[in-house]
Design an enzyme around this catalytic site. Sequence first.
Site, PDB file in Angstrom:
ATOM      1  N   ASP B 326      -0.397   0.588  -0.589  1.00  0.00           N
ATOM      2  CA  ASP B 326      -0.093   1.824  -1.321  1.00  0.00           C
ATOM      3  C   ASP B 326       0.986   2.635  -0.614  1.00  0.00           C
ATOM      4  O   ASP B 326       1.200   2.500   0.593  1.00  0.00           O
ATOM      5  CB  ASP B 326      -1.359   2.681  -1.466  1.00  0.00           C
ATOM      6  CG  ASP B 326      -1.976   3.015  -0.121  1.00  0.00           C
ATOM      7  OD1 ASP B 326      -2.033   2.110   0.742  1.00  0.00           O
ATOM      8  OD2 ASP B 326      -2.405   4.162   0.091  1.00  0.00           O
ATOM      9  N   GLU B 327       1.628   3.475  -1.376  1.00  0.00           N
ATOM     10  CA  GLU B 327       2.507   4.523  -0.859  1.00  0.00           C
ATOM     11  C   GLU B 327       3.583   4.015   0.103  1.00  0.00           C
ATOM     12  O   GLU B 327       3.846   4.631   1.136  1.00  0.00           O
ATOM     13  CB  GLU B 327       1.668   5.623  -0.186  1.00  0.00           C
ATOM     14  CG  GLU B 327       0.690   6.275  -1.147  1.00  0.00           C
ATOM     15  CD  GLU B 327      -0.039   7.472  -0.550  1.00  0.00           C
ATOM     16  OE1 GLU B 327      -0.220   8.452  -1.293  1.00  0.00           O
ATOM     17  OE2 GLU B 327      -0.440   7.419   0.629  1.00  0.00           O
TER      18      GLU B 327
END
Lengths: 548, 548
Positions: B326-327
């Site tokens: 993620d991210e």
Amino acid sequence: MKASFIFLIVAARPILALWPIPRSLQIGDSLVKLSPDFQIQHSILHPPQDLLDAISRTTERLWSDKLQRLVVDRGESDSRKLLNAPSLTGLSLSLVTTVGPVESIKEEATKEITTRIEGYSLSVPNGGVATIVANSTLGLFRGLTTFEQLWYDDSTGVTYAYQAPVTIVNDSPAYPYRGFMLDTARNFFPVVDIKRTLDAMSMVKMSQFHWHAVDSQSFPLSIPGFPELAQKGAYSSQEIYSDSDIQDIVNYAGAEIDTPGHTAIISTSHPEHIACPQATPWQTFANEPPAGQLRLASSSTTRFTANVISSIAKTLPSKMFSTGGDELNVNCYLQDAQTQADLMSSGMTLEQALDAFTQMTHGALRTIDKTPVVWEEMALEHQVALSNSTIVMVWISSRNAAAVAAKVLRLIHAPSDYFYLDCGAGEWIGGAIGNSWCDPFKTWQKAYSFDPLANLTAAEVPFVLGGQQLLWAEQSSPENLDSIVWPRAAASAEVFWTGSTLPDGSRPSSTSALPRLHDLRYRMVQRGIRAIALQPHWCALRNGACDF
Amino acid sequence: MKASFIFLIVAARPILALWPIPRSLQIGDSLVKLSPDFQIQHSILHPPQDLLDAISRTTERLWSDKLQRLVVDRGESDSRKLLNAPSLTGLSLSLVTTVGPVESIKEEATKEITTRIEGYSLSVPNGGVATIVANSTLGLFRGLTTFEQLWYDDSTGVTYAYQAPVTIVNDSPAYPYRGFMLDTARNFFPVVDIKRTLDAMSMVKMSQFHWHAVDSQSFPLSIPGFPELAQKGAYSSQEIYSDSDIQDIVNYAGAEIDTPGHTAIISTSHPEHIACPQATPWQTFANEPPAGQLRLASSSTTRFTANVISSIAKTLPSKMFSTGGDELNVNCYLQDAQTQADLMSSGMTLEQALDAFTQMTHGALRTIDKTPVVWEEMALEHQVALSNSTIVMVWISSRNAAAVAAKVLRLIHAPSDYFYLDCGAGEWIGGAIGNSWCDPFKTWQKAYSFDPLANLTAAEVPFVLGGQQLLWAEQSSPENLDSIVWPRAAASAEVFWTGSTLPDGSRPSSTSALPRLHDLRYRMVQRGIRAIALQPHWCALRNGACDF
């Protein structure tokens, strides 16, 4: 003074961990360790026992806190320097003036709110003996509290301060009332939880515990002469504050019996005194279930209420006693045949009856030398003649403070838009999906940004006694007491102690306050208060690294 | 069957306190007490030790829970009837088929998620011997958990059920994945807190603990062959999960090593593998401080990552292992000379390098027969070829589930707009006054209203494995673990066990669920789990009295 003492204003060394930050403060950058022989001494003839107890507690905490500095190396680099650091061998307490017998901390702390003496001066030299000087034992106690927050342990077990010398001259609160309110009626809190809360309050120099003891849902308070109220109104026989419990709690507490609303539970023991008990749908009769209000137009109910209030208030040391007065529901009285008959026979309007009811309860309090406290509706929404000594708690909105002051009444800031700790957990009424009326969550930063003097004229400023954060307990219980209150409630403790100017002349900001609040939080955890993390531990160790 | 047995569908008697509510359920209105000689027996040759342990725990809890009924009289009116009530003398466990050796609960619970057998049937007659029949020891365990929730104590210490007979036929979960995620990297949680959490999860039949073990801020996980990661990356030597700690925790857990982002702390032991470590301003390089990501374009870093993941994953029983994803911050890689040089020399784009990195880490997992799990960006935002066996956690928005299913990938619902337990506490970044990106607070009612099949076609339905509530720990610590998680996280446990239809054919609603959730909460408190009050105790005792 040695050349190695470099005095700096606190803004340049923001991580000195005093909370609330003293109003005057000078610090150095030297290490000083606590001598193994360290002792707290005093020069007070006939010292009161509670001062001696406070000295013992401080002495114990200096060794038991074992807090490590909130820096990346947790103070490891201090250890080498500590080998040659000077030692503090003692702390000496003295009173400036001792005319007459020395009063106890409790005596000072329960005086009329504006007359308490809390100021102190503290000097922690770079070795030798530290001093606290004050004009009262309560002032000495505040000084001890400050002194406790200076100390850390390194990994070898040495206890030390790292910003000596410390000089605090005449630190005293900007406002006398710095409080916390706990509602023990929606859900019950055992005495041990309340006492832990009082300890935490004392860490941040709060001066007043506002005990919202009873409400519509339960009556856990044992009241002399009225045992049936708790016997029938408490959640269980194990969930009653006994006389001795109460004396344990109220040394620094003002209590509240909310009237005439928020009294439904009294119908379990005295149905004759309650209008619309558990009437349905509750929405028509009350702001929250169950409905039920004291029959304020009944002289019998008015006498009963004054007697109950007087009976409990006279056992409590606090000068303040709250009779509540919030969220009165008119429809409940309109629908209550008894109240309508009482109004008819006396020829009074409901507002006139409320005024008479209030004169009776407040008169009973003044007879025993207590100061009545009320919620803001009694000053702003009703036609009640309040005496000038009455204290008004502003809760509906911070914007209402000015209106109270304009009425020449003293006020306590308790605004739901800044200080309600329960807000933000969503609506608790069954069948709700949405959020609650007082959303969002009131962060510590929001509370810390509160301006006690907003919208007040210079003439109105003296009417501000202080303020408090509050925990209404519909969605709280012993399980989350510490975590929902701490360290958040410390925010208002500093707002009302330190006031609008930090010792370096700057305005308070949550950015500069954050590292000190971290420190307080970790120290609370060391003392068994389950205060929550404000940020990742990584951030707590790195001042500024997690700022915007 | 005796005439006194009145069978009712559960909707007519909503306060039977089973959570999650079984998918089939018939109850009566008779009291049955637990015989002092009550015993749990089984007919299993060579029973696995963990089944015997589960039987012992259930036996103990029947007597130690001491939960009183949530009615105004706390069951006092039951006491008279109990004098003549029949007794349950035993509970008999049996497996339907026992071909080959009986597998342990742990073996069943760590099988591939879609092949676990959790169903059971339970019959509690009005006296005599109750039975649990299942096709697996895990099924028997689920049945024991249901059985435990039937029992109350009256004030005389009699343990009894009040809605006998109870008949549950083939209760089995609607979805196999019913989880809870804990982040142990932003702040550390001791093993004792995690084990208490696992116990609470087990009370509500959750099947999977998602251990978000490490992140940018700390690396508390001891990994065979890579001791330096925790030695240099943990908050302290006391804040490391040892090999034995890990084995204690992971019997029902899948772990996550988030990559390539959320890895800044690895720079403390392996600076050569991290791009933009603690780069400032952090906002430019990461979603939260500190910045730092694995150099995904480096073959050396890719091998290192695959080796770390493989090394820890092979020690864990769970089939699932999350590599995060993620991210990812592109700017971090743009500014990293090493990564740019690596891309130049390989001729790959950043997305191609991410794909190669992922093929390597996922290939390493498949080699040891593990199923890779990723956050949704890897499926929806990046050009990564995920194998069909990959499981995708949908977190950014519940609306993204359909897009994942449309890619023919299995998914776990973990949406921030329903299931993020940390939301609603305000922004934690220093200098912030406002609220956070994922405000407001996600109430249990909101979580309970989640529809796992929203916006999915019939063909996509099989791709839904279940879901989980999650605790990101920026503002959490052991001090508020229980109170922020329980009983809220029980909401998704029921959503994914019971599915969209209650046993009476109605749709789930928070109004009808509330009394059962109260009951669960009070039972959790009895077991030392600090679950918070949902309402005033007054309301908990009066089903419906505090509804809108």
